[in-house]
Design an enzyme around this catalytic site. Structure first.
Site, short mmCIF file in Angstrom:
data_model
loop_
_atom_site.label_atom_id
_atom_site.label_comp_id
_atom_site.label_asym_id
_atom_site.label_seq_id
_atom_site.Cartn_x
_atom_site.Cartn_y
_atom_site.Cartn_z
N ASP A 19 -6.85 4.99 9.46
CA ASP A 19 -8.22 5.17 8.95
C ASP A 19 -8.68 3.93 8.19
O ASP A 19 -9.85 3.56 8.22
CB ASP A 19 -8.27 6.36 7.98
CG ASP A 19 -8.05 7.67 8.70
OD1 ASP A 19 -8.13 7.68 9.94
OD2 ASP A 19 -7.80 8.68 8.02
N HIS A 58 0.81 -1.21 0.00
CA HIS A 58 0.00 0.00 0.00
C HIS A 58 0.84 1.27 0.00
O HIS A 58 0.33 2.36 0.25
CB HIS A 58 -0.98 -0.02 1.18
CG HIS A 58 -2.22 -0.78 0.86
ND1 HIS A 58 -2.64 -1.85 1.59
CD2 HIS A 58 -3.10 -0.63 -0.13
CE1 HIS A 58 -3.75 -2.33 1.04
NE2 HIS A 58 -4.05 -1.61 0.00
N GLU A 67 -10.39 14.22 14.06
CA GLU A 67 -9.76 14.43 12.76
C GLU A 67 -10.37 15.68 12.14
O GLU A 67 -11.24 16.33 12.73
CB GLU A 67 -9.97 13.22 11.82
CG GLU A 67 -9.09 12.03 12.16
CD GLU A 67 -8.82 11.11 10.97
OE1 GLU A 67 -9.21 11.44 9.84
OE2 GLU A 67 -8.23 10.03 11.20
P1 FAD Z 1 3.90 -2.04 2.39
O1 FAD Z 1 3.55 -0.93 1.51
O2 FAD Z 1 3.85 -3.40 1.82
O3 FAD Z 1 5.37 -1.80 3.03
C1 FAD Z 1 5.76 -0.52 3.47
C2 FAD Z 1 7.23 -0.55 3.92
O4 FAD Z 1 7.33 -1.28 5.14
C3 FAD Z 1 8.17 -1.22 2.95
O5 FAD Z 1 9.42 -0.62 3.01
C4 FAD Z 1 8.25 -2.63 3.47
O6 FAD Z 1 9.45 -3.27 3.09
C5 FAD Z 1 8.16 -2.41 4.97
N1 FAD Z 1 7.53 -3.51 5.68
C6 FAD Z 1 6.35 -4.11 5.40
N2 FAD Z 1 6.10 -5.06 6.31
C7 FAD Z 1 7.14 -5.05 7.18
C8 FAD Z 1 7.46 -5.80 8.34
N3 FAD Z 1 6.67 -6.77 8.79
N4 FAD Z 1 8.62 -5.52 8.98
C9 FAD Z 1 9.44 -4.54 8.54
N5 FAD Z 1 9.19 -3.81 7.44
C10 FAD Z 1 8.04 -4.06 6.78
N6 FAD Z 1 -1.20 5.32 7.02
C11 FAD Z 1 -1.52 5.85 8.21
O7 FAD Z 1 -0.64 6.06 9.04
N7 FAD Z 1 -2.81 6.18 8.50
C12 FAD Z 1 -3.84 5.96 7.65
O8 FAD Z 1 -4.97 6.25 7.96
C13 FAD Z 1 -3.53 5.37 6.39
N8 FAD Z 1 -4.51 5.09 5.51
C14 FAD Z 1 -4.20 4.52 4.31
C15 FAD Z 1 -5.23 4.22 3.42
C16 FAD Z 1 -4.95 3.61 2.22
C17 FAD Z 1 -6.09 3.28 1.28
C18 FAD Z 1 -3.61 3.34 1.86
C19 FAD Z 1 -3.30 2.72 0.54
C20 FAD Z 1 -2.57 3.64 2.72
C21 FAD Z 1 -2.85 4.23 3.96
N9 FAD Z 1 -1.85 4.53 4.88
C22 FAD Z 1 -2.17 5.08 6.10
C23 FAD Z 1 -0.43 4.33 4.55
C24 FAD Z 1 0.11 3.02 5.12
O9 FAD Z 1 0.42 3.18 6.48
C25 FAD Z 1 1.36 2.62 4.36
O10 FAD Z 1 1.04 2.30 3.05
C26 FAD Z 1 2.13 1.50 5.03
O11 FAD Z 1 3.28 1.27 4.26
C27 FAD Z 1 1.38 0.20 5.25
O12 FAD Z 1 1.05 -0.48 4.07
P2 FAD Z 1 1.41 -2.01 3.86
O13 FAD Z 1 1.09 -2.75 5.10
O14 FAD Z 1 0.78 -2.44 2.60
O15 FAD Z 1 3.00 -1.96 3.73
#
Ligand code: FAD
Length: 521
Positions: free
Chosen positions: A160, A103, A273
């Protein structure tokens, strides 16, 4: 400025050099052989095809990695991840990226010619008897919610949207309307299990291996892979009173928002918020974005004639537990909380919904966006943390100026408290005042064509912030050069970040997609 919009590089560039091709093919063969030597309980899939390679891009849809990963690991255990990392450290090139749900916006979870670890393969949630849950790094927050609600409990601090992984948000911060009270999600874990870049499995907490604990929180995946987190819980309410209040005046909006997050009766509020919206009938960015469902509607005749192109909405929520025997009713608490606030009296919206329904509100938006196709098109999002000192100037130049027609999606703006963010974590926040604002420009595009313009607009906003000396940080940062990362963290935090990298991932195997360090041997 278009440097932010990477070119979509196909797997085999037609103008690539044949001798380079054969060298990289030989290197890939060596690395694949190395990966095949790893003893695993889970599975390692090779030859990720570029045609359906979901591992080279992400939700942002504006970045394509220079090459697909060589392999994708679906781990069955922590040992699988540890063995992979130990092996990768022995190679001169291999990198490893944990992937939550991808994400991110700028390819942060990609590993060109490396190994992507599908964290979703490890997603167990165990609710304990001590008010905490042990949660695997690949679990989605919505699954954590479901498991905890079965015991009448819930995490205190959320994002969120709950289709994000625990490890992914803890690697950034994890921010939502509860953060003014409990801090971001990184402040609501008491223990982590981490596999460092060297392949060591380490249990850490604020009192045990504390340097690693604080390093990985907000650490952008640079120091280790979070395989388990112990998350603090509290009693889940039955329902939520959800309120939206409209303001024409930014000064009044921020004064009320700040008083609610800093003074009583903020104790009665569980969520604060806010967002900016366009003062027009624009179906996405305008008046209709405010009411909390039919039959509510925003009556434009209630908007004062002096209002500008942008209006503001404070969004509040109160938890409703079992009916109180003594004490004030929810209505009484709401009346007391809203007394003295300066919102437009006729533009107050309110509803009561189940707690789960409230927390899953963005999932409903996701369904609608998937149905209309805008979940799949590019999302050049920009998230900033802007100091209270500069938020009024930011409003004048950005919300009322550059973004006066909106961003095709929500424009969040709400206050957070620096004292709720532990300075020992890796997260960078503005330092000049106790209050800073989350500004989230959550852009949606009907088609790919608008994305370049939006990326340029993001860059214009960043340029303005730099030119005016605004105290700000990019949240979910994305930079290209060491100079920019140094500026992002500030000297002291950057030096600590580099030291921690040398300690826990000395060959820079982890999370290459963040573009902070290069692989060494
Ligand atoms: P990824 O995008 O897959 O990874 C993000 C990073 O973290 C990469 O560098 C990855 O290598 C690393 N990573 C992933 N898993 C691990 C792990 N287990 N250990 C160590 N490193 C790891 N953020 C907020 O704070 N508040 C919000 O309300 C919010 N709303 C969102 C809504 C949407 C629709 C989207 C798309 C994103 C939102 N985000 C929000 C952002 C979100 O926090 C980031 O995208 C975050 O990276 C989590 O997504 P993911 O779990 O898919 O991680």
């Amino acid at each position: 400025m278009i440097a932010y919009l990477e070119r979509f590089v196909p797997d085999s560039d037609s103008d690539s050099n044949p001798s380079e091709d054969s060298t990289s093919a030989a290197a890939a063969a060596t690395d694949v052989a190395l990966c095949k030597s790893v003893e695993l309980q889970g599975t390692l899939e090779y030859h990720v095809s570029s045609a359906n390679d979901i591992y080279s891009t992400d939700f942002g849809g504006i970045h394509k990695a220079a090459a697909p990963p060589l392999a994708v690991l679906r781990p069955a255990s922590v040992d699988d991840i540890a063995r992979l990392l130990r092996t990768a450290s022995r190679s001169p090139r291999l990198t490893v990226a944990a992937r939550g749900k991808g994400h991110s916006i700028h390819g942060q979870a990609t590993a060109p010619r490396g190994v992507v670890v599908e964290m979703g393969a490890m997603a167990a949630v165990e609710v304990r008897d001590d008010g905490c849950a042990d949660v695997a790094g690949g679990a989605l927050w919505e699954d954590v919610l479901a498991a905890c609600l079965g015991r009448g409990l819930a995490p205190r601090s959320w994002t969120d949207y709950l289709g994000l992984t625990v490890g992914g948000t803890l690697s950034n911060a994890g921010i939502s309307g509860q953060a003014f009270r409990y801090g971001p999600q990184t402040e609501n874990v008491t223990e982590l299990e981490v596999v460092t870049g060297k392949g060591d499995v380490v249990l850490c907490s604020p009192s045990h291996n504390s340097d690693l604990f604080f390093a990985v929180l907000g650490g952008l995946g640079q120091f280790g892979i979070i395989t388990r987190a112990r998350v603090r819980l509290h009693h889940a309410p039955l329902k939520v009173r959800w309120i939206r209040l409209v303001y024409a005046d930014f000064d009044e909006f921020v004064a009320d928002a700040e008083s609610l997050v800093t003074h009583p009766p903020s104790e009665s509020l569980d969520y604060v918020e806010g967002f900016a919206f366009v003062n027009s009938d624009d179906p996405v960015n305008g008046w209709d974005s405010v009411p909390l469902g039919p039959p509510q509607r925003l009556d434009p005749t209630a908007i004062p004639s002096h209002a500008g192109p942008t209006l503001y909405c404070l969004e509040l929520a109160l938890h409703v537990h079992h009916p109180a025997q003594d004490g004030p009713t929810t209505d009484e608490v709401v009346t007391e909380t809203l007394r003295g606030l300066r919102f437009i009296r006729r533009l107050r919206f309110s509803t009561e919904v189940g707690y789960e329904e409230f927390l899953l509100r963005v999932k409903r938006a996701e369904k609608a966006a998937k149905a209309s196709g805008i979940w799949e098109t590019p999302h050049p999002w920009l998230n900033l943390l802007v100091s209270k000192r500069d938020i009024r100037a930011f409003d004048g130049a950005v919300f009322k100026g550059i973004l006066r027609r909106g961003v095709g999606g929500p424009m969040l703006v709400y206050p957070l408290l620096r004292s709720k963010w532990d300075g020992r974590t890796s997260a960078a926040v503005p330092e000049s005042s106790e209050i800073f604002y989350l500004v989230a420009l959550l852009r949606f595009t009907a088609a790919a064509v608008g994305a370049e313009e939006m990326v340029a607009q993001n860059e214009e906003i960043l340029e303005w912030c730099r030119a005016k000396g605004v105290d700000f940080k990019v949240y979910l940062p994305h930079y290209r050069s060491e100079e920019e990362w140094r500026r992002h963290f500030g000297r002291h935090k950057w030096e600590r970040f580099v030291e921690r990298k040398a300690r826990y991932d000395p060959y820079a195997v982890l999370a290459p997609g963040q573009g902070i360090f290069s692989r060494t041997h």
